[in-house]
Motif scaffolding. Structure first.
Motif, PDB file in Angstrom:
ATOM      1  N   GLY A 140      28.289 126.133  55.270  1.00 39.55           N
ATOM      2  CA  GLY A 140      27.506 124.945  55.592  1.00 39.55           C
ATOM      3  C   GLY A 140      26.007 125.153  55.535  1.00 39.55           C
ATOM      4  O   GLY A 140      25.245 124.340  56.070  1.00 39.55           O
ATOM      5  N   GLN A 141      25.568 126.196  54.849  1.00 35.92           N
ATOM      6  CA  GLN A 141      24.121 126.396  54.722  1.00 35.92           C
ATOM      7  C   GLN A 141      23.491 125.220  53.974  1.00 35.92           C
ATOM      8  O   GLN A 141      24.106 124.642  53.074  1.00 35.92           O
ATOM      9  N   LEU A 142      22.289 124.892  54.352  1.00 35.90           N
ATOM     10  CA  LEU A 142      21.508 123.873  53.641  1.00 35.90           C
ATOM     11  C   LEU A 142      20.765 124.586  52.516  1.00 35.90           C
ATOM     12  O   LEU A 142      19.878 125.405  52.777  1.00 35.90           O
ATOM     13  N   ARG A 143      21.157 124.295  51.286  1.00 36.24           N
ATOM     14  CA  ARG A 143      20.476 124.927  50.150  1.00 36.24           C
ATOM     15  C   ARG A 143      19.350 124.018  49.675  1.00 36.24           C
ATOM     16  O   ARG A 143      19.562 122.829  49.409  1.00 36.24           O
ATOM     17  N   LEU A 144      18.157 124.589  49.589  1.00 34.75           N
ATOM     18  CA  LEU A 144      16.978 123.841  49.157  1.00 34.75           C
ATOM     19  C   LEU A 144      16.626 124.272  47.742  1.00 34.75           C
ATOM     20  O   LEU A 144      16.596 125.471  47.439  1.00 34.75           O
ATOM     21  N   PHE A 145      16.352 123.289  46.879  1.00 36.95           N
ATOM     22  CA  PHE A 145      16.056 123.579  45.471  1.00 36.95           C
ATOM     23  C   PHE A 145      14.557 123.412  45.226  1.00 36.95           C
ATOM     24  O   PHE A 145      14.068 122.292  45.058  1.00 36.95           O
ATOM     25  N   TYR A 146      13.865 124.529  45.250  1.00 35.24           N
ATOM     26  CA  TYR A 146      12.457 124.507  44.889  1.00 35.24           C
ATOM     27  C   TYR A 146      12.333 124.641  43.374  1.00 35.24           C
ATOM     28  O   TYR A 146      13.304 124.966  42.692  1.00 35.24           O
ATOM     29  N   GLU A 147      11.110 124.405  42.873  1.00 33.85           N
ATOM     30  CA  GLU A 147      10.938 124.430  41.414  1.00 33.85           C
ATOM     31  C   GLU A 147      11.390 125.742  40.815  1.00 33.85           C
ATOM     32  O   GLU A 147      12.042 125.776  39.774  1.00 33.85           O
ATOM     33  N   ARG A 167      12.970 128.424  42.544  1.00 32.17           N
ATOM     34  CA  ARG A 167      14.050 129.192  43.176  1.00 32.17           C
ATOM     35  C   ARG A 167      14.787 128.330  44.201  1.00 32.17           C
ATOM     36  O   ARG A 167      14.368 127.222  44.499  1.00 32.17           O
ATOM     37  N   GLU A 168      15.877 128.888  44.690  1.00 34.56           N
ATOM     38  CA  GLU A 168      16.644 128.201  45.732  1.00 34.56           C
ATOM     39  C   GLU A 168      16.560 129.009  47.018  1.00 34.56           C
ATOM     40  O   GLU A 168      16.456 130.230  46.968  1.00 34.56           O
ATOM     41  N   GLU A 169      16.601 128.301  48.132  1.00 34.31           N
ATOM     42  CA  GLU A 169      16.624 128.986  49.429  1.00 34.31           C
ATOM     43  C   GLU A 169      17.703 128.366  50.282  1.00 34.31           C
ATOM     44  O   GLU A 169      17.972 127.171  50.174  1.00 34.31           O
ATOM     45  N   GLU A 170      18.291 129.163  51.143  1.00 30.85           N
ATOM     46  CA  GLU A 170      19.304 128.631  52.052  1.00 30.85           C
ATOM     47  C   GLU A 170      18.828 128.708  53.486  1.00 30.85           C
ATOM     48  O   GLU A 170      18.292 129.723  53.921  1.00 30.85           O
ATOM     49  N   VAL A 171      19.029 127.604  54.196  1.00 36.18           N
ATOM     50  CA  VAL A 171      18.699 127.541  55.619  1.00 36.18           C
ATOM     51  C   VAL A 171      20.017 127.443  56.380  1.00 36.18           C
ATOM     52  O   VAL A 171      20.863 126.601  56.069  1.00 36.18           O
ATOM     53  N   GLU A 172      20.191 128.320  57.350  1.00 37.96           N
ATOM     54  CA  GLU A 172      21.421 128.303  58.140  1.00 37.96           C
ATOM     55  C   GLU A 172      21.377 127.147  59.141  1.00 37.96           C
ATOM     56  O   GLU A 172      20.336 126.929  59.765  1.00 37.96           O
ATOM     57  N   PRO A 173      22.489 126.446  59.319  1.00 38.60           N
ATOM     58  CA  PRO A 173      22.494 125.297  60.232  1.00 38.60           C
ATOM     59  C   PRO A 173      22.695 125.741  61.677  1.00 38.60           C
ATOM     60  O   PRO A 173      23.597 125.287  62.373  1.00 38.60           O
ATOM     61  N   ARG A 174      21.866 126.641  62.135  1.00 41.43           N
ATOM     62  CA  ARG A 174      21.994 127.252  63.465  1.00 41.43           C
ATOM     63  C   ARG A 174      21.751 126.260  64.575  1.00 41.43           C
ATOM     64  O   ARG A 174      20.952 125.343  64.424  1.00 41.43           O
ATOM     65  N   GLY A 175      22.351 126.537  65.699  1.00 43.81           N
ATOM     66  CA  GLY A 175      22.201 125.672  66.856  1.00 43.81           C
ATOM     67  C   GLY A 175      20.760 125.579  67.328  1.00 43.81           C
ATOM     68  O   GLY A 175      20.051 126.586  67.368  1.00 43.81           O
ATOM     69  N   ASP A 176      20.356 124.363  67.672  1.00 48.74           N
ATOM     70  CA  ASP A 176      19.033 124.051  68.220  1.00 48.74           C
ATOM     71  C   ASP A 176      17.901 124.249  67.204  1.00 48.74           C
ATOM     72  O   ASP A 176      16.770 124.524  67.571  1.00 48.74           O
ATOM     73  N   ARG A 177      18.236 124.100  65.926  1.00 48.73           N
ATOM     74  CA  ARG A 177      17.258 124.241  64.844  1.00 48.73           C
ATOM     75  C   ARG A 177      16.945 122.875  64.252  1.00 48.73           C
ATOM     76  O   ARG A 177      17.836 122.028  64.108  1.00 48.73           O
ATOM     77  N   MET A 178      15.689 122.666  63.903  1.00 49.77           N
ATOM     78  CA  MET A 178      15.279 121.432  63.225  1.00 49.77           C
ATOM     79  C   MET A 178      14.657 121.781  61.876  1.00 49.77           C
ATOM     80  O   MET A 178      13.880 122.732  61.771  1.00 49.77           O
ATOM     81  N   VAL A 179      14.998 120.989  60.869  1.00 48.13           N
ATOM     82  CA  VAL A 179      14.445 121.166  59.520  1.00 48.13           C
ATOM     83  C   VAL A 179      13.805 119.840  59.105  1.00 48.13           C
ATOM     84  O   VAL A 179      14.396 118.776  59.296  1.00 48.13           O
ATOM     85  N   ILE A 180      12.598 119.915  58.551  1.00 54.96           N
ATOM     86  CA  ILE A 180      11.864 118.709  58.157  1.00 54.96           C
ATOM     87  C   ILE A 180      11.354 118.863  56.731  1.00 54.96           C
ATOM     88  O   ILE A 180      10.860 119.937  56.361  1.00 54.96           O
ATOM     89  N   PHE A 181      11.494 117.819  55.927  1.00 54.71           N
ATOM     90  CA  PHE A 181      10.908 117.834  54.580  1.00 54.71           C
ATOM     91  C   PHE A 181      10.647 116.412  54.124  1.00 54.71           C
ATOM     92  O   PHE A 181      11.204 115.453  54.698  1.00 54.71           O
ATOM     93  N   LEU A 182       9.842 116.258  53.104  1.00 53.51           N
ATOM     94  CA  LEU A 182       9.570 114.942  52.540  1.00 53.51           C
ATOM     95  C   LEU A 182      10.800 114.484  51.763  1.00 53.51           C
ATOM     96  O   LEU A 182      11.295 115.197  50.886  1.00 53.51           O
ATOM     97  N   SER A 183      11.265 113.267  52.057  1.00 50.96           N
ATOM     98  CA  SER A 183      12.555 112.818  51.508  1.00 50.96           C
ATOM     99  C   SER A 183      12.563 112.758  49.989  1.00 50.96           C
ATOM    100  O   SER A 183      13.596 112.964  49.355  1.00 50.96           O
TER     101      SER A 183
END
Ligand code: OGA
Ligand code: MN
Length: 204
Positions: free
Chosen positions: A155-162, A164-180
């Protein structure tokens, strides 16, 4: 474009500029462990009570069930469900204030959605939350209450940058923000119940 880890709400110029450039901001320990656990348990309870429905893909009423793209269960956070999510709503209101005063995003309001991936391998394919000219979602903020999350749960959140790709773990009490409009992303297959509360902020 890159991922910045910051302490909410103490982001500096680098994080704010990074958000504006299409990066993502990640903050941990935003509401506390006890609140995260309560939010997690409540979302599972709502699922058991049948309050969550299969997600549709679409916009502005073009609601189409497409289980090949998105396989989670969702509910909009309506007033009758709001009591259990007061802390998350307050956090999202603070994000609106922050984004307007620090990033000049001109946000007027937001919708909040509860989502649960039951853990049967469901995922959400690569997508973007908004496209220029389609709707006016400007900012996406996701709160994860998954306090017992482990890498094997997926369930990692994979982010697609120009570049490369990065994965953010959906850890408890974590917030992720980006421009839609800025960032393609994907939820990798989920093998343990994975909850999220997402706010989409609008400019009108
Ligand atoms: C979405 C979405 C990501 C997540 O609901 O649009 O991309 O990590 N969610 O739950
Ligand atoms: Mn999304």
């Amino acid at each position: 474009m890159q991922t910045f880890h910051g302490v909410w709400p103490q982001w500096g110029d680098i994080e704010i500029a990074g958000l504006g450039d299409g990066g993502a901001l990640v903050c941990d320990n935003v509401l506390g462990h006890a609140t995260a656990r309560r939010v997690y348990n409540r979302i599972l309870e709502l699922a058991r009570e049948g309050e969550l429905r299969r997600a549709g893909i679409g916009r502005m009423g073009g609601h189409r069930l497409d289980e090949s793209i998105r396989q989670d269960l969702i509910a909009w956070l309506t007033p009758d469900l709001a009591d259990s999510f007061i802390e998350v709503r307050t956090l999202f209101e603070q994000v609106l204030e922050f984004a307007n005063t620090q990033c000049w995003l001109g946000l007027k309001r937001f919708d909040t959605q509860l989502a649960l991936y039951p853990g049967d391998g469901a995922q959400y394919d690569r997508h973007r939350d908004a496209f220029a000219g389609q709707n006016n979602r400007r900012l996406t903020s996701i709160y994860y209450p998954n306090v017992d999350w482990e890498p094997a749960h997926g369930g990692q959140l994979r982010l697609f940058y120009e570049d490369r790709e990065e994965e953010v773990e959906p850890r408890g009490d974590r917030m992720v923000i980006f421009l839609s409009e800025a960032l393609d992303h994907q939820v990798l297959p989920v093998f343990h119940p994975r909850a999220a509360v997402t706010a989409w902020y609008y400019g009108t």
